[in-house]
Design a protein around this motif. Structure first.
Motif, PDB file in Angstrom:
ATOM      1  N   GLU A 244       0.828  -1.212   0.000  1.00 33.69           N
ATOM      2  CA  GLU A 244       0.000   0.000   0.000  1.00 33.69           C
ATOM      3  C   GLU A 244       0.862   1.262   0.000  1.00 33.69           C
ATOM      4  N   THR A 245       2.030   1.198  -0.661  1.00 38.34           N
ATOM      5  CA  THR A 245       2.941   2.350  -0.638  1.00 38.34           C
ATOM      6  C   THR A 245       2.636   3.387  -1.705  1.00 38.34           C
TER       7      THR A 245
ATOM      8  N   GLY B 209      -0.653  -9.614  -3.346  1.00 40.78           N
ATOM      9  CA  GLY B 209      -0.397 -10.347  -2.110  1.00 40.78           C
ATOM     10  C   GLY B 209       1.049 -10.683  -1.866  1.00 40.78           C
ATOM     11  N   ARG B 210       1.966 -10.036  -2.597  1.00 40.03           N
ATOM     12  CA  ARG B 210       3.399 -10.246  -2.390  1.00 40.03           C
ATOM     13  C   ARG B 210       4.080  -8.889  -2.365  1.00 40.03           C
ATOM     14  N   PHE B 211       4.943  -8.695  -1.364  1.00 44.85           N
ATOM     15  CA  PHE B 211       5.492  -7.354  -1.148  1.00 44.85           C
ATOM     16  C   PHE B 211       6.810  -7.463  -0.395  1.00 44.85           C
ATOM     17  N   HIS B 212       7.793  -6.689  -0.843  1.00 48.28           N
ATOM     18  CA  HIS B 212       9.059  -6.623  -0.110  1.00 48.28           C
ATOM     19  C   HIS B 212       8.902  -5.668   1.076  1.00 48.28           C
ATOM     20  N   GLY B 213       8.074  -6.075   2.012  1.00 55.10           N
ATOM     21  CA  GLY B 213       7.772  -5.240   3.165  1.00 55.10           C
ATOM     22  C   GLY B 213       8.767  -5.349   4.294  1.00 55.10           C
TER      23      GLY B 213
ATOM     24  N   ILE C  74       7.913   4.160   9.144  1.00 50.66           N
ATOM     25  CA  ILE C  74       6.911   3.101   9.028  1.00 50.66           C
ATOM     26  C   ILE C  74       7.598   1.764   9.275  1.00 50.66           C
ATOM     27  N   PRO C  75       7.104   0.971  10.201  1.00 50.82           N
ATOM     28  CA  PRO C  75       7.846  -0.229  10.613  1.00 50.82           C
ATOM     29  C   PRO C  75       7.886  -1.313   9.555  1.00 50.82           C
TER      30      PRO C  75
ATOM     31  N   PRO D  64       2.183  -2.802   5.457  1.00 47.75           N
ATOM     32  CA  PRO D  64       1.911  -2.702   4.014  1.00 47.75           C
ATOM     33  C   PRO D  64       2.355  -1.369   3.426  1.00 47.75           C
ATOM     34  N   ARG D  65       2.710  -0.413   4.281  1.00 49.61           N
ATOM     35  CA  ARG D  65       3.154   0.909   3.803  1.00 49.61           C
ATOM     36  C   ARG D  65       4.657   1.135   4.005  1.00 49.61           C
TER      37      ARG D  65
END
Length: 394
Positions: free
Chosen positions: A92-93, A103-107, A361-362, A366-367
């Motif tokens: 959600e960046t 549903g996949r993210f380098h968070g 943002i930790p 998602p952000r």
């Protein structure tokens, strides 16, 4: 050697930094989950080969290992590790290079870790200002799937022996360019548990005719917290969290089963084993008290991460040369988060450190946004470590 806000970055790293940032953005746009990092591994392997580094693919399923030798045949070797996997999380960046995989993210910033190690590898291959061997470990599946153990089980240290190994993680809780490293325990070990409470179902209006697994589960959850408050020494850090409760969705049915899952975190391996024993004992007691059956599955997921004193000092010394004394802290308070770099440290000495960057943002949000500004800093730190630990002959 240009400075980035007082941080010394080698000219060569500064010169190709735009390309490294582009690689990071590409990896971010195409994230892959643990043991699925086929595209990522392909990019890593291709770049290492392009820079004249010996490449080995498929180590620990989707891992990549690069080997670089320089100098006069020195017999010492240093390992550098980066993780490559993404999280099963929707991004959600709003970034222009945001994930294109639902549903996949380098968070957690592993795309940045991979880019940092690639930059260090390129610099070391170009300059070769060291005497010995560097082993670049690009690891799959750090996020709870056992990627480090998979590489070790696949003969990582037998095939590519190292005398010591180093890894880093980005951090949003320290200032940009700030390095945290300490000897001793710095990250918790983790167990994952699944508990199934089996009763007998029935109509909610007649609970006496059933054996209610929900009531038993409520008692079990409360009793599990007593393991920490009443069976763990107060001076020993430990966490037990029940993170999921799954059962029936109807209003008027007492279900047959309830499924609980959660995690245990400790800084001491022996304590972790004792807590696992208590979980099973408590489950047996609840089963007897509520006339239900309780099945417990506890999996040793990650070993506590314990930095070796010599290698932690080496990180601090290299960091002072790159980011300056004011940006180095050696009082890293242990975290109850886990990191499977710990598995390497059960085989060879080494150290894990954090590198701060802009943003509040930790991780795992998602952000979460990784600051590209730390890519050359991390690369310079890895390179300096190699040069310090494998000094070229005068």
């Amino acid at each position: 050697m240009p400075e980035q806000g007082g941080i010394a970055i080698p000219d060569e790293i500064a010169a190709f930094n735009d390309e490294i940032v582009a690689i990071r953005h590409d990896l971010h746009r195409h994230p892959e989950l643990g043991f699925e990092e086929v595209r990522t591994a392909g990019i890593v392997a291709a770049k290492l080969a392009e820079w004249g580094i010996e490449v080995h693919r498929g180590v620990g399923r989707t891992g990549v290992v690069g080997v670089l030798r320089a100098g006069n045949g020195g017999n010492r070797s240093v390992g550098l590790r980066a993780d490559m996997d993404a999280l099963p999380l929707h991004e959600e960046t709003g970034l222009p290079f945001a994930s294109e995989s639902a549903g996949r993210f380098h968070g957690c910033g592993h795309d940045g870790h991979t880019a940092i190690l690639l930059a260090a590898a390129r610099y070391l291959a170009a300059t070769r200002q060291f005497d010995g061997t560097v082993v670049f470990v690009f690891q799959p599946a750090e996020e709870g799937l056992g990627g480090a153990r998979a590489m070790i089980d696949d003969g990582l240290f037998g095939r590519f022996p190292v005398d010591e190994i180093y890894g880093l993680h980005n951090s949003t809780i320290t200032p940009h360019g700030h390095v945290h490293v300490s000897p001793g325990p710095v990250q918790a070990g983790a167990d994952f548990f699944d508990i199934v409470v089996r009763g007998s179902g029935g109509h909610a209006a007649h609970p006496h005719a059933a054996r209610d697994p929900i009531v038993a589960s409520a008692g079990l959850i409360t009793a599990l917290q007593g393991i920490i408050s009443r069976h763990t020494p107060p001076r020993e850090a430990a966490v037990l969290s029940v993170t999921a409760i799954n059962s029936n969705t109807a209003y008027n049915i007492i279900p047959e089963t309830v499924h609980l899952r959660g995690t245990v975190r400790t800084l001491d391996g022996a304590l972790k084993k004792r807590i696992a024993q208590r979980i099973r004992a408590v489950a047996e007691g609840v089963a007897l008290a509520h006339d239900v059956r309780v099945e417990v599955d506890i999996r040793d997921a990650v070993t506590p991460l314990v930095n070796a004193a010599e290698q932690a000092d080496a990180v601090a010394a290299a960091a002072r040369a790159v980011v300056g004394d004011a940006n180095v802290s050696t009082d890293w308070r242990p975290s109850m988060g886990s990191e499977d770099f710990s598995e390497y440290l059960t085989h060879v000495p080494g150290a894990f450190f954090s590198l701060g960057h802009h943003g509040d943002i930790p991780l795992h949000s998602p952000r979460f946004v990784l600051d590209d500004g730390i890519l050359p800093v991390g690369a310079a730190l890895f390179a300096r470590l190699v040069q310090d630990r494998l000094p070229p002959e005068a």
